[in-house]
Design a protein around this motif. Structure first.
Motif, PDB file in Angstrom:
ATOM      1  N   VAL A 166       0.899  -0.937  -0.043  1.00  0.00           N
ATOM      2  CA  VAL A 166      -0.090  -0.072  -0.364  1.00  0.00           C
ATOM      3  C   VAL A 166       0.753   1.130   0.132  1.00  0.00           C
ATOM      4  CG1 VAL A 166      -1.406   1.295   1.160  1.00  0.00           C
ATOM      5  CG2 VAL A 166      -2.058  -0.889   1.051  1.00  0.00           C
ATOM      6  N   ALA A 167       1.603   1.061   0.620  1.00  0.00           N
ATOM      7  CA  ALA A 167       2.445   2.609   1.113  1.00  0.00           C
ATOM      8  C   ALA A 167       3.187   2.573  -0.278  1.00  0.00           C
ATOM      9  CB  ALA A 167       4.074   1.933   2.190  1.00  0.00           C
ATOM     10  N   ALA A 168       3.564   1.576  -1.600  1.00  0.00           N
ATOM     11  CA  ALA A 168       4.795   1.708  -2.809  1.00  0.00           C
ATOM     12  C   ALA A 168       3.218   2.165  -3.534  1.00  0.00           C
ATOM     13  CB  ALA A 168       5.167   0.276  -3.108  1.00  0.00           C
ATOM     14  N   ALA A 169       1.901   2.251  -3.470  1.00  0.00           N
ATOM     15  CA  ALA A 169       0.857   1.843  -4.354  1.00  0.00           C
ATOM     16  C   ALA A 169       0.460   3.366  -4.663  1.00  0.00           C
ATOM     17  CB  ALA A 169      -0.147   1.259  -4.184  1.00  0.00           C
ATOM     18  N   GLU A 170       0.252   4.339  -3.083  1.00  0.00           N
ATOM     19  CA  GLU A 170       0.390   5.102  -3.256  1.00  0.00           C
ATOM     20  C   GLU A 170       1.355   6.682  -3.021  1.00  0.00           C
ATOM     21  OE1 GLU A 170      -3.391   7.001  -0.380  1.00  0.00           O
ATOM     22  OE2 GLU A 170      -3.171   5.824  -2.270  1.00  0.00           O
ATOM     23  N   ALA A 171       2.905   6.139  -2.999  1.00  0.00           N
ATOM     24  CA  ALA A 171       4.100   6.968  -2.967  1.00  0.00           C
ATOM     25  C   ALA A 171       3.893   6.784  -4.196  1.00  0.00           C
ATOM     26  CB  ALA A 171       4.617   6.633  -2.090  1.00  0.00           C
ATOM     27  N   HIS A 172       3.751   6.091  -5.074  1.00  0.00           N
ATOM     28  CA  HIS A 172       4.100   6.594  -7.306  1.00  0.00           C
ATOM     29  C   HIS A 172       2.961   6.352  -7.064  1.00  0.00           C
ATOM     30  CE1 HIS A 172       8.929   5.352  -5.602  1.00  0.00           C
ATOM     31  NE2 HIS A 172       7.894   4.635  -4.230  1.00  0.00           N
ATOM     32  N   ARG A 173       1.702   6.453  -7.052  1.00  0.00           N
ATOM     33  CA  ARG A 173       0.336   6.399  -7.476  1.00  0.00           C
ATOM     34  C   ARG A 173      -0.019   5.515  -8.449  1.00  0.00           C
ATOM     35  NH1 ARG A 173       2.475  11.495  -7.483  1.00  0.00           N
ATOM     36  NH2 ARG A 173       2.616  12.521 -10.159  1.00  0.00           N
ATOM     37  N   LEU A 174       0.795   4.341  -7.744  1.00  0.00           N
ATOM     38  CA  LEU A 174       0.000   3.274  -9.012  1.00  0.00           C
ATOM     39  C   LEU A 174      -1.582   2.737  -8.671  1.00  0.00           C
ATOM     40  CD1 LEU A 174       3.369   1.314  -8.197  1.00  0.00           C
ATOM     41  CD2 LEU A 174       2.367   2.483 -10.422  1.00  0.00           C
ATOM     42  N   ASP A 175      -1.968   2.664  -9.726  1.00  0.00           N
ATOM     43  CA  ASP A 175      -3.530   1.645  -9.800  1.00  0.00           C
ATOM     44  C   ASP A 175      -3.407   0.255  -9.230  1.00  0.00           C
ATOM     45  OD1 ASP A 175      -5.106   4.119 -10.101  1.00  0.00           O
ATOM     46  OD2 ASP A 175      -4.599   4.351 -11.794  1.00  0.00           O
ATOM     47  N   LEU A 176      -2.242  -0.386 -10.162  1.00  0.00           N
ATOM     48  CA  LEU A 176      -1.766  -1.945  -9.935  1.00  0.00           C
ATOM     49  C   LEU A 176      -0.896  -2.510  -9.366  1.00  0.00           C
ATOM     50  CD1 LEU A 176      -3.141  -4.805 -11.620  1.00  0.00           C
ATOM     51  CD2 LEU A 176      -0.962  -4.630 -11.203  1.00  0.00           C
ATOM     52  N   VAL A 177      -0.174  -2.809  -8.389  1.00  0.00           N
ATOM     53  CA  VAL A 177       1.447  -3.406  -7.947  1.00  0.00           C
ATOM     54  C   VAL A 177       1.400  -4.785  -7.523  1.00  0.00           C
ATOM     55  CG1 VAL A 177       2.999  -2.864  -5.871  1.00  0.00           C
ATOM     56  CG2 VAL A 177       1.535  -0.750  -6.306  1.00  0.00           C
ATOM     57  N   SER A 178       2.526  -5.527  -8.319  1.00  0.00           N
ATOM     58  CA  SER A 178       1.641  -6.632  -8.180  1.00  0.00           C
ATOM     59  C   SER A 178       3.462  -7.471  -8.115  1.00  0.00           C
ATOM     60  CB  SER A 178       1.426  -7.899  -9.649  1.00  0.00           C
ATOM     61  OG  SER A 178       2.034  -9.148  -9.677  1.00  0.00           O
ATOM     62  N   GLN A 179       3.436  -8.695  -7.210  1.00  0.00           N
ATOM     63  CA  GLN A 179       4.698  -8.879  -6.884  1.00  0.00           C
ATOM     64  C   GLN A 179       4.551 -10.300  -7.043  1.00  0.00           C
ATOM     65  OE1 GLN A 179       5.296  -7.729  -2.513  1.00  0.00           O
ATOM     66  NE2 GLN A 179       7.241  -7.022  -3.582  1.00  0.00           N
TER      67      GLN A 179
END
Length: 415
Positions: A166-179
């Motif tokens: 969530v921190a990565a999605a919010e900090a970089h304004r991402l709509d989808l973050v997948s690992q």
């Protein structure tokens, strides 16, 4: 110039292009951005876990979700998709055990188990389960969640996994973050096949190219996908991809088409706990979706087989044939064509192994295994052909008692 020499030169040229021109796919440095600034307000999250006959892996994976250290409002919804092994009961028992073990005032997420019933026509089982889980959390009295974490039942997460996503999605304004979860590599077949599986995926969908947002390349790893709920609504998912067998790639493409920003990388602390002890287990995993990846096209299958043979199988064959030909022709004073086949085939094999080494290092495997990549590629070639045979025999895309046909064409507005 002999035919073998030309094949070796073409293969060597292909590897030079793959090394430099395919988005540096062989690098393994695309990881979740470290040290992302934590948001002032933590958004609400619903973790949706589709599960069908997963009682064997849930004791390892589900507690890792229930024990997430997340500062905001979050919950876990496990969708028991017609299981016959007591998956739902196991999940409830694990939740009760987690509640008893939790310290007063400690963290942890609540669990809800729901059952959707059999999928409607035109839906794959997993996406039907996801639809039901998402619908359940959207109907909550407290309001729909701002993020959805879609994760498979065999995926174990570190305690701070959700927080970091969530921190990565919010900090970089991402709509989808997948690992891409780190798959298990315990047995000999897993060590031979699994790192190559991820390597081939990276070659098809270079992570750097995806994350730069240039071109049309889009993909996700279905075991761990954090999706902004608003972006899911814009993309119309899961309804828009309801019949997708390779649902993670279809999901990423739908989000990208709707204007969303996506990111995909290799995981550090997100691991698959599903064992694949036999070659037959790994074979089934690949053959289930390989022909679907080729859009069920016989022409694409033929091109893929030819490409795998030229790129992966030809280098060692050309090296061996060239060395043998050079030795046999040396007494006659010739052997130039054989020498070309030998050095070009050897150079292609070295480039191939060099691009595979970073993935082996990521999986903590000995680097000498890079020389075995032609053997592994040969297995994948046979798995791909078998995937097509299974499809034409009516057994394609089979998973836990369900078989899915090729998706029917739909109008552009429906896609």
């Amino acid at each position: 110039m002999s035919v073998m020499g030309w094949i070796a030169l073409f293969s060597c040229a292909a590897w030079v292009w793959l090394l430099l021109g395919q988005g540096l796919f062989w690098r393994t440095d695309q990881r979740l951005p470290p040290g992302s600034a934590e948001p002032e307000r933590w958004p609400s999250v619903a973790v949706v876990v589709p599960a069908r006959d997963e009682a064997g892996v849930l004791p390892v994976s589900l507690p890792s979700l229930l024990g997430q250290d997340y500062p905001g409002r979050a919950e876990v919804v496990l969708v028991d998709d017609g299981s016959t092994d007591g998956t739902g009961d196991v999940a409830r028992a694990l939740a009760r055990a987690a509640d008893r073990a939790r310290r007063p005032g400690g963290g942890g997420l609540p669990l809800t188990v729901v059952s959707p019933g059999p999928p409607e026509p035109g839906w794959t089982g997993k996406l039907w389960a996801v639809r039901h889980g998402v619908g359940a959390v959207r109907a909550r009295e407290g309001g729909a969640p701002e993020f959805l974490l879609l994760t498979d039942a065999d995926i174990a997460h570190a305690p701070d996994s959700l927080r970091r996503l969530v921190a990565a999605a919010e900090a970089h304004r991402l709509d989808l973050v997948s690992q891409m979860a780190r798959l298990r590599v315990s047995g000999c077949w897993e060590r031979l096949v699994v790192p190559a599986f991820v390597y081939f995926f990276c070659q098809l969908y270079p992570f750097r190219r995806i994350n730069r947002g240039v071109g049309r390349t889009a993909a996700a790893a279905g075991g761990c996908v954090l999706l902004r709920a608003e972006a899911a609504g814009r993309a119309g998912v899961p309804e828009a991809i309801r019949d997708a067998v390779i649902d993670d790639v279809a999901l990423a493409r739908a989000v990208r088409r709707a204007g969303g920003r996506i990111w995909l990388g290799l995981a550090e602390h997100v691991d698959s706990v599903r064992p694949y002890p036999r070659l037959a287990d790994l074979w089934g995993m690949v053959a289930r979706s390989a022909y679907a990846q080729l859009r069920h096209s016989a022409a694409l299958l033929a091109l893929t087989v030819a490409g795998l043979a030229l790129v992966y199988l030809a280098p060692p064959v050309c090296l061996a044939a060239g060395l043998a030909g050079a030795g046999g022709a040396s007494s006659a004073g010739g052997g130039g064509a054989a020498a070309v086949a030998a050095w070009a085939g050897g150079a292609a094999w070295v480039l191939m192994a060099g691009t595979y080494a970073p993935m082996l290092r990521y999986y903590r495997q000995p680097l000498w295994q890079a020389a075995l990549l032609p053997l592994t590629a040969g297995l994948y070639l046979l798995m791909t052909v078998d995937s097509a045979v299974r499809h034409h025999r009516g057994r394609g895309a089979a998973w836990k008692g369900r078989t899915y046909p090729a998706p029917a064409p739909r109008a552009a507005a429906d896609r």
